[in-house]
Enzyme design. Structure first.
Site, PDB file in Angstrom:
ATOM      1  N   GLY A   1      43.634 -81.775 -29.689  1.00 55.81           N
ATOM      2  CA  GLY A   1      43.245 -80.376 -29.914  1.00 55.81           C
ATOM      3  C   GLY A   1      44.423 -79.428 -29.767  1.00 55.81           C
ATOM      4  O   GLY A   1      44.296 -78.304 -29.307  1.00 55.81           O
TER       5      GLY A   1
ATOM      6  N   MET B   1      43.485 -72.886 -28.739  1.00 53.20           N
ATOM      7  CA  MET B   1      44.137 -72.008 -27.761  1.00 53.20           C
ATOM      8  C   MET B   1      44.613 -72.807 -26.538  1.00 53.20           C
ATOM      9  O   MET B   1      45.771 -72.695 -26.113  1.00 53.20           O
ATOM     10  CB  MET B   1      43.162 -70.912 -27.327  1.00 53.20           C
ATOM     11  CG  MET B   1      43.714 -70.003 -26.259  1.00 53.20           C
ATOM     12  SD  MET B   1      42.593 -68.674 -25.809  1.00 53.20           S
ATOM     13  CE  MET B   1      41.315 -69.596 -24.945  1.00 53.20           C
ATOM     14  N   VAL B   2      43.765 -73.651 -25.988  1.00 53.80           N
ATOM     15  CA  VAL B   2      44.142 -74.408 -24.781  1.00 53.80           C
ATOM     16  C   VAL B   2      45.171 -75.469 -25.127  1.00 53.80           C
ATOM     17  O   VAL B   2      46.199 -75.601 -24.454  1.00 53.80           O
ATOM     18  CB  VAL B   2      42.894 -75.048 -24.127  1.00 53.80           C
ATOM     19  CG1 VAL B   2      43.296 -75.981 -22.998  1.00 53.80           C
ATOM     20  CG2 VAL B   2      41.945 -73.969 -23.630  1.00 53.80           C
TER      21      VAL B   2
ATOM     22  N   SER C   1      33.221 -73.600 -16.849  1.00 51.08           N
ATOM     23  CA  SER C   1      32.394 -73.025 -15.772  1.00 51.08           C
ATOM     24  C   SER C   1      30.968 -72.752 -16.248  1.00 51.08           C
ATOM     25  O   SER C   1      30.044 -72.662 -15.450  1.00 51.08           O
ATOM     26  CB  SER C   1      33.016 -71.715 -15.273  1.00 51.08           C
ATOM     27  OG  SER C   1      33.100 -70.786 -16.340  1.00 51.08           O
ATOM     28  N   CYS C   2      30.770 -72.673 -17.569  1.00 45.16           N
ATOM     29  CA  CYS C   2      29.420 -72.343 -18.054  1.00 45.16           C
ATOM     30  C   CYS C   2      28.471 -73.532 -17.944  1.00 45.16           C
ATOM     31  O   CYS C   2      27.282 -73.414 -18.237  1.00 45.16           O
ATOM     32  CB  CYS C   2      29.482 -71.882 -19.507  1.00 45.16           C
ATOM     33  SG  CYS C   2      29.800 -73.207 -20.648  1.00 45.16           S
TER      34      CYS C   2
ATOM     35  N   TYR D   1      26.045 -77.508 -25.184  1.00 44.71           N
ATOM     36  CA  TYR D   1      27.467 -77.680 -24.838  1.00 44.71           C
ATOM     37  C   TYR D   1      27.578 -78.203 -23.410  1.00 44.71           C
ATOM     38  O   TYR D   1      28.353 -79.123 -23.125  1.00 44.71           O
ATOM     39  CB  TYR D   1      28.160 -76.332 -24.959  1.00 44.71           C
ATOM     40  CG  TYR D   1      29.615 -76.290 -24.574  1.00 44.71           C
ATOM     41  CD1 TYR D   1      30.011 -75.734 -23.359  1.00 44.71           C
ATOM     42  CD2 TYR D   1      30.603 -76.768 -25.422  1.00 44.71           C
ATOM     43  CE1 TYR D   1      31.348 -75.666 -23.005  1.00 44.71           C
ATOM     44  CE2 TYR D   1      31.949 -76.703 -25.078  1.00 44.71           C
ATOM     45  CZ  TYR D   1      32.309 -76.138 -23.865  1.00 44.71           C
ATOM     46  OH  TYR D   1      33.643 -76.071 -23.516  1.00 44.71           O
TER      47      TYR D   1
ATOM     48  N   PRO E   1      37.684 -75.417 -16.075  1.00 39.22           N
ATOM     49  CA  PRO E   1      38.245 -74.071 -16.267  1.00 39.22           C
ATOM     50  C   PRO E   1      37.169 -72.999 -16.323  1.00 39.22           C
ATOM     51  O   PRO E   1      36.025 -73.286 -16.689  1.00 39.22           O
ATOM     52  CB  PRO E   1      38.953 -74.156 -17.625  1.00 39.22           C
ATOM     53  CG  PRO E   1      38.921 -75.572 -18.035  1.00 39.22           C
ATOM     54  CD  PRO E   1      37.828 -76.241 -17.277  1.00 39.22           C
TER      55      PRO E   1
ATOM     56  N   ARG F   1      32.087 -61.773 -15.289  1.00 42.08           N
ATOM     57  CA  ARG F   1      32.804 -62.948 -15.783  1.00 42.08           C
ATOM     58  C   ARG F   1      34.181 -63.032 -15.142  1.00 42.08           C
ATOM     59  O   ARG F   1      34.837 -62.013 -14.911  1.00 42.08           O
ATOM     60  CB  ARG F   1      32.980 -62.880 -17.309  1.00 42.08           C
ATOM     61  CG  ARG F   1      31.691 -63.086 -18.118  1.00 42.08           C
ATOM     62  CD  ARG F   1      31.158 -64.494 -17.996  1.00 42.08           C
ATOM     63  NE  ARG F   1      29.959 -64.702 -18.804  1.00 42.08           N
ATOM     64  CZ  ARG F   1      28.724 -64.472 -18.378  1.00 42.08           C
ATOM     65  NH1 ARG F   1      28.517 -64.033 -17.146  1.00 42.08           N
ATOM     66  NH2 ARG F   1      27.688 -64.712 -19.160  1.00 42.08           N
TER      67      ARG F   1
ATOM     68  N   ASP G   1      22.537 -61.575 -22.507  1.00 40.69           N
ATOM     69  CA  ASP G   1      23.562 -61.438 -21.465  1.00 40.69           C
ATOM     70  C   ASP G   1      24.124 -62.794 -21.061  1.00 40.69           C
ATOM     71  O   ASP G   1      25.242 -62.911 -20.598  1.00 40.69           O
ATOM     72  CB  ASP G   1      22.970 -60.763 -20.215  1.00 40.69           C
ATOM     73  CG  ASP G   1      23.057 -59.244 -20.288  1.00 40.69           C
ATOM     74  OD1 ASP G   1      22.285 -58.580 -19.568  1.00 40.69           O
ATOM     75  OD2 ASP G   1      23.900 -58.732 -21.058  1.00 40.69           O
TER      76      ASP G   1
HETATM   77  O1  GFB Z   1      32.160 -64.789 -23.718  1.00 39.64           O
HETATM   78  P1  GFB Z   1      30.731 -64.971 -24.080  1.00 39.64           P
HETATM   79  O2  GFB Z   1      30.373 -65.083 -25.524  1.00 39.64           O
HETATM   80  O3  GFB Z   1      30.185 -66.278 -23.387  1.00 39.64           O
HETATM   81  O4  GFB Z   1      29.851 -63.742 -23.462  1.00 39.64           O
HETATM   82  P2  GFB Z   1      29.643 -66.631 -21.937  1.00 39.64           P
HETATM   83  C1  GFB Z   1      30.145 -63.233 -22.199  1.00 39.64           C
HETATM   84  C2  GFB Z   1      29.318 -61.972 -21.997  1.00 39.64           C
HETATM   85  O5  GFB Z   1      29.915 -60.934 -22.820  1.00 39.64           O
HETATM   86  C3  GFB Z   1      27.867 -62.087 -22.462  1.00 39.64           C
HETATM   87  C4  GFB Z   1      28.880 -60.265 -23.541  1.00 39.64           C
HETATM   88  O6  GFB Z   1      27.063 -61.385 -21.544  1.00 39.64           O
HETATM   89  C5  GFB Z   1      27.880 -61.379 -23.812  1.00 39.64           C
HETATM   90  O7  GFB Z   1      26.611 -60.806 -24.144  1.00 39.64           O
HETATM   91  N1  GFB Z   1      29.446 -59.656 -24.763  1.00 39.64           N
HETATM   92  C6  GFB Z   1      29.512 -58.316 -24.975  1.00 39.64           C
HETATM   93  C7  GFB Z   1      29.966 -60.290 -25.822  1.00 39.64           C
HETATM   94  N2  GFB Z   1      30.031 -58.061 -26.194  1.00 39.64           N
HETATM   95  C8  GFB Z   1      30.327 -59.280 -26.740  1.00 39.64           C
HETATM   96  C9  GFB Z   1      30.890 -59.658 -27.994  1.00 39.64           C
HETATM   97  O8  GFB Z   1      31.229 -58.817 -28.857  1.00 39.64           O
HETATM   98  N3  GFB Z   1      31.078 -60.991 -28.201  1.00 39.64           N
HETATM   99  C10 GFB Z   1      30.712 -61.935 -27.270  1.00 39.64           C
HETATM  100  N4  GFB Z   1      30.934 -63.249 -27.544  1.00 39.64           N
HETATM  101  N5  GFB Z   1      30.141 -61.621 -26.067  1.00 39.64           N
HETATM  102  C11 GFB Z   1      30.221 -69.006 -22.775  1.00 39.64           C
HETATM  103  C12 GFB Z   1      29.497 -70.256 -23.204  1.00 39.64           C
HETATM  104  O9  GFB Z   1      29.306 -68.170 -22.116  1.00 39.64           O
HETATM  105  O10 GFB Z   1      31.245 -69.317 -21.846  1.00 39.64           O
HETATM  106  C13 GFB Z   1      30.456 -71.209 -23.840  1.00 39.64           C
HETATM  107  O11 GFB Z   1      28.448 -69.898 -24.113  1.00 39.64           O
HETATM  108  C14 GFB Z   1      31.757 -71.335 -23.088  1.00 39.64           C
HETATM  109  O12 GFB Z   1      29.841 -72.477 -23.958  1.00 39.64           O
HETATM  110  C15 GFB Z   1      32.272 -70.055 -22.494  1.00 39.64           C
HETATM  111  O13 GFB Z   1      31.604 -72.277 -22.076  1.00 39.64           O
HETATM  112  C16 GFB Z   1      33.387 -70.309 -21.504  1.00 39.64           C
HETATM  113  O14 GFB Z   1      30.721 -66.456 -20.921  1.00 39.64           O
HETATM  114  O15 GFB Z   1      28.352 -65.939 -21.673  1.00 39.64           O
END
Ligand code: GFB
Length: 311
Positions: free
Chosen positions: A14, A18-19, A111-112, A139, A166, A212, A272
């Site tokens: 991979g 990014m990683v 961590s998710c 996932y 991570p 987060r 969320d």
């Molecule tokens: O980063 P994210 O998509 O993933 O969302 P998770 C983190 C938080 O940011 C959620 C909010 O509460 C989203 O609703 N958010 C606000 C947004 N605006 C946005 C936006 O424009 N885009 C996105 N993407 N989020 C992931 C897992 O969870 O964590 C993956 O689903 C992965 O599998 C990753 O492991 C590390 O942090 O919620």
């Protein structure tokens, strides 16, 4: 224990992600040989192709940075690919690594994959101790299986293979597609484009209240090389920065870095996800690793990199 990287052939699976790219950058500072294989050379979802490639190339060590990843919406939209492709990638690589007698394998969780309501900060022993966050359970199951697979090879064949866990990552080479990306790159792009358009508002998903933790991919890469060198154990090791912000505060920080203030609009029709997932990384710090940069410095570094700026 110390695993000497000198002269080792280290396959970064991979390497274009990014990683993976961050690990390749970090390993360039070591006296080892880095091996890569792009998707056009090796499809990691194809078992026989992976076996053939591994037996031909016989790396000494593997960093498994290849995975199907994405943000909260991508995980909900593509459950089959997040479960199936991640299982295929990790099982194909592990089976072939064993056949090729690879001495070190470093698997990456996330961590998710901890329970939705794990105690905070989350200790390593929380894994499997409660129900998963529903938006990314596909996932999570695949990644938990990968951690278990590393433990199985340790137990049955004495393989010194390890796993790292991570936290949410960001940095150069991130995915900036607004539908499939994680929150930090998505907000960087949203504020960058709002400034270009002179838009009055920037829309965020959810309520803005979830918390987060974020770690720059180059800091992760440094921690992974540290673990490759110094860690030999069955339990996965949390790799976090300890720096946690609300999504609203993240947006405000990104607005400052981009240099554009806009009204934040929260689209609460979007999920969320997990309310919080700060990890307890004290095992890693106790081993001697530290040095995660501040979130603001990391965001500024990212915004100073392509595609936003040519270095
Ligand atoms: O980063 P994210 O998509 O993933 O969302 P998770 C983190 C938080 O940011 C959620 C909010 O509460 C989203 O609703 N958010 C606000 C947004 N605006 C946005 C936006 O424009 N885009 C996105 N993407 N989020 C992931 C897992 O969870 O964590 C993956 O689903 C992965 O599998 C990753 O492991 C590390 O942090 O919620």
């Amino acid at each position: 224990m110390t695993y000497d990287l000198t002269g080792k052939r280290i396959y970064v699976a991979g390497h274009r992600g990014m990683v993976g790219a961050a690990v390749v950058r970090r390993l360039a500072r070591e006296s080892c040989e880095v091996i890569t294989a792009g998707r056009e050379v090796l499809d990691l979802t194809r078992q026989q192709a992976v076996m053939d490639w591994m037996l031909e190339n016989r790396p000494d060590a593997i960093v498994m940075a290849a995975a199907r990843v994405g943000g909260i919406k991508a995980n909900s939209d593509y459950p089959v690919e997040f479960l199936l492709h991640n299982l295929q990638i990790e099982t194909n690589l592990a089976e072939a690594a064993h056949a090729a007698d690879v001495e070190r394998v470093l698997f990456l969780g996330s961590s998710c994959i901890y329970p939705k309501f794990a105690p905070q900060p989350i200790p390593e022993e929380s894994l499997l101790a409660g129900p998963l966050e529903s938006s990314n359970e596909w996932y999570a199951i695949a990644k938990i299986a990968g951690i278990k697979l590393m433990q199985a090879y340790r137990r049955q064949y004495g393989r010194d293979w390890i796993s790292a866990m991570p936290t949410n990552l960001y940095g150069p080479g991130d995915n900036y597609d607004l539908e499939t990306s994680h929150v930090l790159p998505a907000l960087l792009r949203k504020f960058h484009e709002a400034r270009a358009r002179g838009a009055a508002e920037v829309t965020l998903w959810g309520s803005g209240t979830p918390l987060r933790e974020f770690l720059h991919c180059d800091d992760l890469a440094d921690a992974l090389v540290f673990l490759l060198r110094h860690y030999s154990g069955a339990e996965h090791i949390n790799v976090g920065s300890g720096q946690e912000v609300s999504i609203r505060t993240l947006a405000e920080t990104i607005a400052e870095v981009v240099g554009y203030q806009a009204e934040l609009v929260f689209d609460t029709s979007k999920p969320d996800g997990t309310p919080r997932k700060l990890m307890d990384s004290s095992q890693l710090t106790a081993m001697g690793w530290s040095g995660a940069r501040t979130l603001r410095a990391g965001i500024a570094d990212t915004y100073a990199s392509p595609p936003w700026r040519e270095r």
